[in-house]
Design an enzyme around this catalytic site. Structure first.
Site, PDB file in Angstrom:
ATOM      1  N   GLU A  26      -4.443  -6.816  11.813  1.00  0.00           N
ATOM      2  CA  GLU A  26      -5.176  -5.544  11.781  1.00  0.00           C
ATOM      3  C   GLU A  26      -6.514  -5.728  12.478  1.00  0.00           C
ATOM      4  O   GLU A  26      -6.876  -6.850  12.850  1.00  0.00           O
ATOM      5  CB  GLU A  26      -5.394  -5.111  10.332  1.00  0.00           C
ATOM      6  CG  GLU A  26      -6.200  -6.121   9.525  1.00  0.00           C
ATOM      7  CD  GLU A  26      -6.366  -5.741   8.062  1.00  0.00           C
ATOM      8  OE1 GLU A  26      -6.231  -4.559   7.726  1.00  0.00           O
ATOM      9  OE2 GLU A  26      -6.654  -6.646   7.262  1.00  0.00           O
TER      10      GLU A  26
ATOM     11  N   ARG B 211      -5.919   1.975  -5.362  1.00  0.00           N
ATOM     12  CA  ARG B 211      -6.186   0.728  -4.635  1.00  0.00           C
ATOM     13  C   ARG B 211      -7.351  -0.031  -5.260  1.00  0.00           C
ATOM     14  O   ARG B 211      -7.314  -1.259  -5.371  1.00  0.00           O
ATOM     15  CB  ARG B 211      -6.439   1.011  -3.153  1.00  0.00           C
ATOM     16  CG  ARG B 211      -6.533  -0.286  -2.345  1.00  0.00           C
ATOM     17  CD  ARG B 211      -6.555  -0.048  -0.851  1.00  0.00           C
ATOM     18  NE  ARG B 211      -7.768   0.630  -0.426  1.00  0.00           N
ATOM     19  CZ  ARG B 211      -7.994   1.025   0.824  1.00  0.00           C
ATOM     20  NH1 ARG B 211      -7.081   0.833   1.762  1.00  0.00           N
ATOM     21  NH2 ARG B 211      -9.119   1.637   1.137  1.00  0.00           N
TER      22      ARG B 211
ATOM     23  N   LYS C 134      -9.164  -5.401  -1.550  1.00  0.00           N
ATOM     24  CA  LYS C 134     -10.316  -5.012  -0.736  1.00  0.00           C
ATOM     25  C   LYS C 134     -11.549  -5.601  -1.421  1.00  0.00           C
ATOM     26  O   LYS C 134     -12.228  -4.935  -2.202  1.00  0.00           O
ATOM     27  CB  LYS C 134     -10.376  -3.486  -0.626  1.00  0.00           C
ATOM     28  CG  LYS C 134     -11.283  -3.008   0.489  1.00  0.00           C
ATOM     29  CD  LYS C 134     -11.004  -1.552   0.788  1.00  0.00           C
ATOM     30  CE  LYS C 134     -12.079  -0.939   1.642  1.00  0.00           C
ATOM     31  NZ  LYS C 134     -12.293  -1.555   2.942  1.00  0.00           N
TER      32      LYS C 134
HETATM   33  N1  PMP Z   1      -8.166  -2.880   7.194  1.00  0.00           N
HETATM   34  C1  PMP Z   1      -9.372  -3.283   6.765  1.00  0.00           C
HETATM   35  C2  PMP Z   1      -9.688  -4.736   6.784  1.00  0.00           C
HETATM   36  C3  PMP Z   1     -10.307  -2.343   6.293  1.00  0.00           C
HETATM   37  O1  PMP Z   1     -11.493  -2.743   5.853  1.00  0.00           O
HETATM   38  C4  PMP Z   1      -9.964  -0.976   6.299  1.00  0.00           C
HETATM   39  C5  PMP Z   1     -10.961   0.051   5.836  1.00  0.00           C
HETATM   40  N2  PMP Z   1     -10.941   0.207   4.454  1.00  0.00           N
HETATM   41  C6  PMP Z   1      -8.691  -0.597   6.766  1.00  0.00           C
HETATM   42  C7  PMP Z   1      -7.816  -1.580   7.204  1.00  0.00           C
HETATM   43  C8  PMP Z   1      -8.271   0.842   6.778  1.00  0.00           C
HETATM   44  O2  PMP Z   1      -8.021   1.263   5.468  1.00  0.00           O
HETATM   45  P1  PMP Z   1      -8.249   2.786   5.034  1.00  0.00           P
HETATM   46  O3  PMP Z   1      -7.393   3.620   5.902  1.00  0.00           O
HETATM   47  O4  PMP Z   1      -7.834   2.796   3.608  1.00  0.00           O
HETATM   48  O5  PMP Z   1      -9.697   3.073   5.232  1.00  0.00           O
END
Ligand code: PMP
Length: 287
Positions: A182, A50, A149
């Site tokens: 989300e 990622r 991200k």
């Molecule tokens: N959405 C956002 C906006 C985030 O910042 C995160 C945290 N990284 C997640 C979802 C969850 O992703 P992950 O399970 O990879 O931590």
């Protein structure tokens, strides 16, 4: 506490980057939040994939290979003797001019910070979180891929500030079309008539690594699962709701905008998935 910057481990007070780094000037960079369980990097390949996909998404060359970054992360946790904790891995665009042009920057910085993680208290996993739906919308894919991200989290931060104003623990963000995307730092699932449902990638979400693990666990546990659009009404009337993320793991949501979800406690499927998730960590990291 030591911080790894561009090949050097330095005390955190001495860990600094240029004020001309476009990471500082414009939030021009990408990052990962990663868990360490039992001295091992959880879902290491997924995080590396990622990170590099995010970097490619903003045309940022990563100055190290995936293996070099993994080695540097292990070096950092070893320096502080961390066996259970959290890593923040950042790649910035590097120092440039005061203009926006990313291609005049002299090369990115790689920063690795390892620390302990403040978990939600155990009772919150039973009683669930009180969340709101934020007015601030998630940035759409026409503006910047939500799968990147990036170090520019301002729209999530503004949504999170709304949660603080409302005395809530988190905020759920809608996408530009007004459907659930989300939470500000977690993905969202609802459970309706026995089916776990989570917004698809087209709903403008970050493709969470915990989300993927939970989707796979649903299949292992024969829990019907669907990636499809979730409306606000469907969320309000869901039997269960939970969030997934690296820091939070799997945590119930029991109130949205003051409305009680399901029984008002963590639901049966949420609990089953949390237990399976913790078991999965043990299997992967031997904890
Ligand atoms: N959405 C956002 C906006 C985030 O910042 C995160 C945290 N990284 C997640 C979802 C969850 O992703 P992950 O399970 O990879 O931590």
């Amino acid at each position: 506490m030591k911080v790894w910057i561009n090949g050097n481990l330095v005390e955190k007070e001495k860990a600094s980057i240029s004020v001309l780094d476009h990471g500082v000037l414009y939030g021009d960079g990408v990052f990962e939040g990663i868990r360490i369980y039992n001295g091992k990097i959880f879902q290491c390949d997924a995080h590396m994939d990622r990170l590099f996909a995010s970097a490619e998404g903003i045309r940022l060359p990563v100055p190290l290979t995936k293996q070099e970054i993994v080695d540097a992360m292990y070096e950092t946790i070893a320096a502080d003797g961390i066996s259970d904790g959290y890593i923040r891995l950042i790649v910035t665009r590097g120092p440039g001019t005061l203009g926006l042009n990313p291609f005049e920057c002299s090369g990115g910085s790689v920063i690795i910070i390892a620390d302990q993680i403040a978990l939600y208290p155990p009772e919150m996993y039973e009683n669930g979180l009180n969340v709101i739906i934020a007015k601030t919308r998630r940035i759409s894919s026409e503006m910047l891929s939500p799968a990147v991200k990036s170090c520019n989290y301002l729209n999530n931060i503004m949504a999170r500030a709304e949660a603080v104003d409302a005395g809530a623990a988190e905020a759920i963000m809608l996408n530009a079309d007004g459907i659930i995307a989300e939470a500000t730092g977690d993905n969202v699932f609802i459970v309706s008539e026995g089916t776990a449902i989570t917004p698809p990638t087209e709903a403008d979400i970050l493709i969470g690594i915990t989300r993927k693990v939970v989707i796979d666990l649903c299949s292992d546990l024969d829990i019907p699962m669907s990636e499809r659009a979730v409306t606000v009404e469907q969320l309000y009337s869901a039997d269960e709701c939970f969030l997934t993320g690296t820091a939070a793991e799997v945590i119930a949501v029991t109130k949205v905008d003051g409305k009680v979800i399901g029984s008002g406690k963590a639901g049966a499927i949420t609990k089953k998935l949390l237990a399976a998730f913790r078991q999965f960590i043990q299997t992967e990291c031997g904890k």
